[in-house]
Design a protein around this motif. Structure first.
Motif, PDB file in Angstrom:
ATOM      1  N   ILE A 608      51.320  42.539  14.615  1.00 37.14           N
ATOM      2  CA  ILE A 608      51.708  41.602  15.624  1.00 37.14           C
ATOM      3  C   ILE A 608      52.844  42.286  16.149  1.00 37.14           C
ATOM      4  CG2 ILE A 608      50.804  39.440  14.688  1.00 37.14           C
ATOM      5  CD1 ILE A 608      53.371  39.073  13.343  1.00 37.14           C
ATOM      6  N   PRO A 609      53.382  41.996  17.762  1.00 36.10           N
ATOM      7  CA  PRO A 609      54.444  42.592  18.207  1.00 36.10           C
ATOM      8  C   PRO A 609      55.611  42.011  17.628  1.00 36.10           C
ATOM      9  CG  PRO A 609      53.348  40.836  19.410  1.00 36.10           C
ATOM     10  CD  PRO A 609      52.552  40.715  18.438  1.00 36.10           C
ATOM     11  N   ALA A 610      56.576  43.018  17.810  1.00 35.61           N
ATOM     12  CA  ALA A 610      57.868  42.957  17.052  1.00 35.61           C
ATOM     13  C   ALA A 610      58.655  41.563  17.545  1.00 35.61           C
ATOM     14  CB  ALA A 610      58.867  44.306  17.654  1.00 35.61           C
ATOM     15  N   ARG A 611      58.484  41.158  18.721  1.00 32.44           N
ATOM     16  CA  ARG A 611      59.203  40.036  18.941  1.00 32.44           C
ATOM     17  C   ARG A 611      58.507  38.788  18.214  1.00 32.44           C
ATOM     18  NH1 ARG A 611      62.072  39.353  23.853  1.00 32.44           N
ATOM     19  NH2 ARG A 611      62.676  37.405  24.305  1.00 32.44           N
ATOM     20  N   LEU A 612      57.443  38.806  18.078  1.00 29.95           N
ATOM     21  CA  LEU A 612      56.787  37.926  17.297  1.00 29.95           C
ATOM     22  C   LEU A 612      56.977  37.887  15.821  1.00 29.95           C
ATOM     23  CD1 LEU A 612      54.983  35.253  17.840  1.00 29.95           C
ATOM     24  CD2 LEU A 612      52.824  36.851  17.335  1.00 29.95           C
ATOM     25  N   GLN A 613      57.164  38.743  15.280  1.00 27.73           N
ATOM     26  CA  GLN A 613      57.495  39.214  14.069  1.00 27.73           C
ATOM     27  C   GLN A 613      59.119  38.634  13.714  1.00 27.73           C
ATOM     28  OE1 GLN A 613      55.472  40.422  11.187  1.00 27.73           O
ATOM     29  NE2 GLN A 613      57.347  39.374  10.254  1.00 27.73           N
ATOM     30  N   MET A 614      59.903  38.993  14.931  1.00 27.67           N
ATOM     31  CA  MET A 614      61.192  38.563  14.793  1.00 27.67           C
ATOM     32  C   MET A 614      61.538  37.029  14.593  1.00 27.67           C
ATOM     33  SD  MET A 614      64.200  39.345  17.365  1.00 27.67           S
ATOM     34  CE  MET A 614      63.646  38.356  18.744  1.00 27.67           C
ATOM     35  N   ILE A 616      59.259  34.973  13.737  1.00 24.14           N
ATOM     36  CA  ILE A 616      58.788  34.505  12.275  1.00 24.14           C
ATOM     37  C   ILE A 616      59.934  34.791  11.348  1.00 24.14           C
ATOM     38  CG2 ILE A 616      56.984  34.766  10.561  1.00 24.14           C
ATOM     39  CD1 ILE A 616      55.061  35.538  12.724  1.00 24.14           C
ATOM     40  N   SER A 617      60.486  35.958  11.221  1.00 22.29           N
ATOM     41  CA  SER A 617      61.479  36.015  10.372  1.00 22.29           C
ATOM     42  C   SER A 617      62.677  35.072  10.507  1.00 22.29           C
ATOM     43  CB  SER A 617      61.953  37.516  10.240  1.00 22.29           C
ATOM     44  OG  SER A 617      60.780  38.419  10.024  1.00 22.29           O
ATOM     45  N   HIS A 618      62.969  34.836  11.570  1.00 21.63           N
ATOM     46  CA  HIS A 618      64.220  33.981  12.027  1.00 21.63           C
ATOM     47  C   HIS A 618      63.946  32.649  11.607  1.00 21.63           C
ATOM     48  CE1 HIS A 618      67.680  33.021  14.155  1.00 21.63           C
ATOM     49  NE2 HIS A 618      67.032  31.755  14.647  1.00 21.63           N
ATOM     50  N   ILE A 619      62.581  31.855  11.678  1.00 18.00           N
ATOM     51  CA  ILE A 619      62.358  30.723  11.285  1.00 18.00           C
ATOM     52  C   ILE A 619      62.486  30.687   9.569  1.00 18.00           C
ATOM     53  CG2 ILE A 619      60.399  29.030  10.939  1.00 18.00           C
ATOM     54  CD1 ILE A 619      59.435  30.099  13.730  1.00 18.00           C
ATOM     55  N   GLY A 620      61.975  31.951   9.045  1.00 14.85           N
ATOM     56  CA  GLY A 620      62.018  31.827   7.682  1.00 14.85           C
ATOM     57  C   GLY A 620      63.337  31.994   7.074  1.00 14.85           C
ATOM     58  N   ALA A 621      64.332  32.673   7.704  1.00 11.03           N
ATOM     59  CA  ALA A 621      65.620  32.606   7.277  1.00 11.03           C
ATOM     60  C   ALA A 621      66.208  30.979   7.401  1.00 11.03           C
ATOM     61  CB  ALA A 621      66.494  33.598   8.090  1.00 11.03           C
ATOM     62  N   ARG A 622      65.895  30.439   8.639  1.00  8.73           N
ATOM     63  CA  ARG A 622      66.476  29.127   8.744  1.00  8.73           C
ATOM     64  C   ARG A 622      66.013  28.145   7.538  1.00  8.73           C
ATOM     65  NH1 ARG A 622      70.315  26.089   9.737  1.00  8.73           N
ATOM     66  NH2 ARG A 622      70.857  27.698  11.285  1.00  8.73           N
ATOM     67  N   LEU A 623      64.735  28.195   7.371  1.00  7.92           N
ATOM     68  CA  LEU A 623      64.096  27.349   6.293  1.00  7.92           C
ATOM     69  C   LEU A 623      64.750  27.544   4.937  1.00  7.92           C
ATOM     70  CD1 LEU A 623      60.292  27.266   7.317  1.00  7.92           C
ATOM     71  CD2 LEU A 623      62.062  25.397   7.309  1.00  7.92           C
ATOM     72  N   ARG A 624      64.879  28.938   4.655  1.00  9.27           N
ATOM     73  CA  ARG A 624      65.358  29.240   3.412  1.00  9.27           C
ATOM     74  C   ARG A 624      67.074  28.791   3.363  1.00  9.27           C
ATOM     75  NH1 ARG A 624      61.574  33.491   4.080  1.00  9.27           N
ATOM     76  NH2 ARG A 624      63.148  34.728   5.251  1.00  9.27           N
ATOM     77  N   THR A 625      67.769  28.525   4.414  1.00  4.44           N
ATOM     78  CA  THR A 625      69.081  28.267   4.541  1.00  4.44           C
ATOM     79  C   THR A 625      69.403  27.344   5.366  1.00  4.44           C
ATOM     80  OG1 THR A 625      69.582  30.104   6.113  1.00  4.44           O
ATOM     81  CG2 THR A 625      69.873  30.597   3.915  1.00  4.44           C
ATOM     82  N   PRO A 626      68.889  26.253   5.180  1.00  9.94           N
ATOM     83  CA  PRO A 626      68.792  25.104   6.233  1.00  9.94           C
ATOM     84  C   PRO A 626      70.250  24.350   6.547  1.00  9.94           C
ATOM     85  CG  PRO A 626      67.897  24.160   4.012  1.00  9.94           C
ATOM     86  CD  PRO A 626      68.178  25.588   4.189  1.00  9.94           C
ATOM     87  N   GLU A 627      71.223  24.846   5.466  1.00  4.59           N
ATOM     88  CA  GLU A 627      72.711  24.109   5.617  1.00  4.59           C
ATOM     89  C   GLU A 627      73.403  24.955   6.440  1.00  4.59           C
ATOM     90  OE1 GLU A 627      72.476  27.260   2.551  1.00  4.59           O
ATOM     91  OE2 GLU A 627      71.253  25.379   2.699  1.00  4.59           O
TER      92      GLU A 627
END
Length: 826
Positions: A608-614, A616-627
């Motif tokens: 998948i393209p780099a922008r899409l991967q970025m 997805i990773s950004h959402i994951g970081a937000r979910l792991r640190t919601p505060e």
């Protein structure tokens, strides 16, 4: 998912209780692990609830005891219902007592195992002859009820209630597929899954299991069932458990008629619960089969694989699981002899290897490609480049592409090959950090055709992570003019994904199927060279559905699209994790959302393209640190996550702070987007109504949230309205809030097996002060406020206040309702 009231077990219990209202016998028949004892216990509980006397006898529990099962059943009054479990083990004395009970006009319910129904039932009848013809006639006229399989929803509920740790959607789906609707098997599989020994691809299966490692009662009983099988039947059962379900004719063609008949006789080969006329050997039985040497099992696997390969020779592709079976079974170099079969095998190996490579699994792919050998023809350059990337590095993949670069293409096949190569070059260049000026990066001035140049522009923007700006006008132009549907969709989905991420709703009605049908058409008719582009389009659409919280309305369409893609079993995994994350967020369950998103990140396609991967990773970081604080007001999805997490202080109070999405956004935004994303608007309406102490608006917001199946914030909005009505002592509105909360919680539970309703205000309101409780009890007895004041030695106004607060806290409309709620809370 089916509604709770229509589920199989609830219907069965109601049916059985109804049968017990009239004299006579009822036999409930079910296979091993079908939950016969649980059904009997549920019937007993139902009888207790209506105060019907019963005696429950489990025949297997009284062997060797001083008190026999016959003693428990002797001289029962006709009004007492007799419940007998493991009826096939009933003693002759119990049969006599049962005959006397029926002769006196009593009723009974007996459970009996299905696997031995013929032999055991005949044996029961023979023993019944010793007690007289009456019992035999009654047994022959008894009502026979089949215990149905659990629905998938019921299996999921059972697992979620029983599992000591949270299981993700892939684990639950695998257990549902392997359990065949039998609760006992589901519980055994749940234990196995705790050790990560259930694989999910290419199809659900149990990895190596040692029975000594687990307490698996139903797997052990399956072991007893399969231990007496002859070797040929064991080999046949193993093969049938590894391929798709077949008709009996197909099974006989695959493993032989003798083996099939033996497996049918032992009830190891059974009919699937979903499709009539198809048979298979459950994985539970396969796991309990004796382990055979390769000398014994490999020849039968090979014969079966050659039979299946004939389908490929006819040009009819095998299913994913059958293809994987053939690739493992046909390992001898001389197993395939004819040129046509060899060509079909090579095609199968290449296709299966491509599926592995598309998801970054190089080990299996390498073995398959080596087995295909050089005699299978030249390897497709795209597959060769993907394989080099996975097995070596992105630079190795780029090198392969450079050596096969072509300036442009003439035929449609050459064009698709070139587009696929341009996509992969742009992706790999971004992965290794090459700029567009690097010689390894594809250059638009080297491309002769406008089709390829426009495609390269789209691929470059998809892989540009250095800037948030996009040339939105150019993307829009390509999306409406490009002659290749996949490229037009790639441009459109990139533009729409960025619009949604930045708070704009694309100008398309998401309830219509226009774009969905275009994507589905591409997944059906696209060539293998464009599979990465199609995967990007479908994943981008999934993220748009996720950002807009449209999972309830569009999740089914997304799965339908995926079912038409290459390797759908792998794509459906990431889609299920994505939709499960959305469902968890909709209920405010951040732990589950983090679990599902983590699985989603691991199961997305490799290229998948780099922008899409970025993204997805950004959402994951937000979910792991919601505060964590939100640093950019344009990160709308972060504000929506904060809203679902109950972190209302992180939600922007105004949409005017949202930033434009591209260098030329003002004009283009007005042409492709018309309004803000609904979720942000709803969140801000919710918070404003909460700040304004406006319960009527809170209930309107809750209704809009409930319609979108956003259960968590809907319950929160109703709870806040309830608190306001409680302060205002508005009993009628409090009762209305109660009803809404219960309805929302019931709808969420019917939709999501794991959902646990929060502590609703109803439970908290029962905590009356001692004086309020005293006043409420007196009011419930019918005393007037004046009489309550005299009893409590206080003023009439104080007594009136105590009663009013008690009614408000309990949500009682009047004093009669107050009495009912006090009794319910006692």
């Amino acid at each position: 998912m089916p509604n709770r009231s229509a589920r199989s077990r609830a219907v069965l219990i109601s049916q059985l209780v109804g049968y017990l209202e009239v004299p006579g016998g009822t036999l409930a028949i079910g296979p091993t692990a079908s939950g016969r004892s649980h059904v009997l216990a549920a019937v007993a509980a139902a009888l207790s609830s209506v105060e019907t006397p019963y005696v429950l006898i489990r025949c297997s529990e009284h062997v060797g005891e001083e008190t026999t099962d016959a003693d428990l059943a002797r001289d029962l009054p006709p009004a007492t219902v007799l419940l007998i479990d493991d009826f096939e083990l009933a003693s002759e004395e119990l049969l006599r007592s049962l005959g006397q009970h029926w002769a006196a006009g009593g009723s009974s319910l007996c459970t009996i195992a299905e696997q031995t129904t013929g032999d055991t039932y005949d044996a029961v009848l023979m023993r019944a002859l010793n007690t007289g013809p009456t019992l035999r006639r009654t047994l022959e006229s008894a009502r026979h009820v089949q215990i149905p399989a659990l629905t998938d929803t019921e299996v999921a509920e059972l697992i979620h209630e029983s599992s000591p740790r949270m299981l993700d959607s892939a684990n639950i789906s695998s257990i549902q597929a392997l359990a065949w609707g039998r609760p006992g098997w589901a519980l055994d599989l749940m234990q196995i899954s705790q050790s990560d020994r259930i694989s999910v691809t290419p199809s659900p299966a149990i990895s190596s299991v040692r029975l000594s490692d687990f307490s698996l009662p139903y797997l052990r009983s399956a072991e007893g069932l399969t231990s007496a099988l002859p070797l040929e039947a064991v080999a046949g059962a193993t093969v049938l458990s590894e391929v798709d379900p077949l008709t009996l004719t197909g099974a006989r063609d695959l493993i032989g008629a003798v083996a099939v008949d033996t497996l049918l006789q032992h009830a190891v080969l059974i009919q699937t619960k979903c499709r009539t006329g198809l048979y298979s050997v459950p994985i539970i039985y396969a796991a309990s089969l004796p382990r055979l040497s390769s000398v014994t099992i490999d020849p039968m696997r090979e014969r079966a694989a050659l039979h299946l390969l004939a389908q490929e020779e006819l040009g009819l592709p095998l299913s994913t699981s059958d293809a994987f079976f053939c690739t493992r079974a046909l390992q001898r170099p001389d197993a395939v002899t004819s040129p046509q079969a060899h060509e079909a095998q090579a095609s199968l190996l290449h296709r299966t290897a491509a599926d592995f490579i598309a998801f970054g699994e190089g080990g299996e792919a390498r073995a398959l490609l080596l087995r295909a050998g050089t005699g299978s023809g030249a390897l497709n350059p795209l597959l060769k480049a993907r394989t080099a990337t996975v097995l070596s590095s992105p630079l190795a993949g780029l090198d392969v592409l450079m050596k096969n670069r072509r300036p442009d293409a003439q035929t449609p096949t050459e064009r698709n090959q070139l587009l696929g190569e341009l996509y992969l070059q742009a992706r790999l260049a971004a992965e290794v950090g090459l700029s567009t000026e690097n010689p390894l990066y594809p250059r638009s001035d080297s491309l002769a055709g406008p089709v390829s140049r426009a495609a390269l522009e789209v691929f470059t923007m998809w892989n540009d992570t250095s800037s948030t700006d996009l040339d939105t006008e150019r993307l829009h132009e390509i999306s409406v003019t490009h002659e290749v549907p996949e490229i037009a969709l790639a441009a459109e989905l990139l533009l729409e994904l960025e619009l949604v991420r930045n708070g704009f709703l694309p100008r398309r009605d998401l309830t219509l199927a226009d774009l969905t049908s275009r994507i589905a058409n591409s997944t059906m008719h696209s060539t293998v060279e464009l599979r990465d582009i199609v995967a990007t389009v479908v994943l981008a659409e999934g993220l748009i559905v996720f950002f807009l919280a449209q999972h309830a309305r569009l999740g089914g369409q997304l799965r339908e699209i995926i079912s038409r893609m290459p390797a759908p079993h792998r794509h459906v995994l990431w889609a299920n994790h994505l939709l499960a994350t959305a469902e968890a967020l909709a209920c405010g369950d951040l732990d589950r959302a983090q679990l599902e998103w983590g699985r989603f990140e691991k199961r997305v396609p490799r290229f998948i393209p780099a922008r899409l991967q970025m993204t997805i990773s950004h959402i994951g970081a937000r979910l792991r640190t919601p505060e964590a604080p939100i640093t950019s007001t344009s990160a709308v999805h972060e504000q929506v996550f904060a809203y679902f997490a109950g972190q209302y202080d992180l939600v922007s109070p105004t949409q005017q702070q949202l930033a434009p999405i591209g260098r030329r956004s003002p004009g283009i935004v007005s042409s492709v987007a018309t309004e803000w994303v609904p979720m942000l608007t709803l969140a801000q309406r919710h918070l404003k109504a909460q700040a304004d102490d406006n319960p009527a608006e809170l209930l309107r917001v809750a209704a809009a949230l409930e319609e979108r199946e956003l259960w968590g914030p809907a319950l929160t909005a109703v709870s806040t309205a309830h608190e306001i009505f409680t302060r205002r002592r508005s009993s009628a509105n409090i009762a209305r809030c109660d009803e809404i909360q219960l309805r929302i919680a019931a709808a969420a539970k019917a939709r999501l097996a794991w959902f646990t309703p929060p502590n609703l205000a109803t439970n908290q309101r029962t905590e009356l002060t001692p004086r309020e409780l005293d006043a409420a009890k007196l009011a419930a007895e019918g005393l007037s406020n004046k009489e309550i004041a005299e009893r409590m030695q206080c003023s009439v106004r104080t007594a009136e206040s105590h009663v009013a607060r008690a009614r408000a806290k309990l949500g009682a409309r009047n004093r009669h309702d107050l009495a009912e709620r006090l009794r319910a809370a006692a």
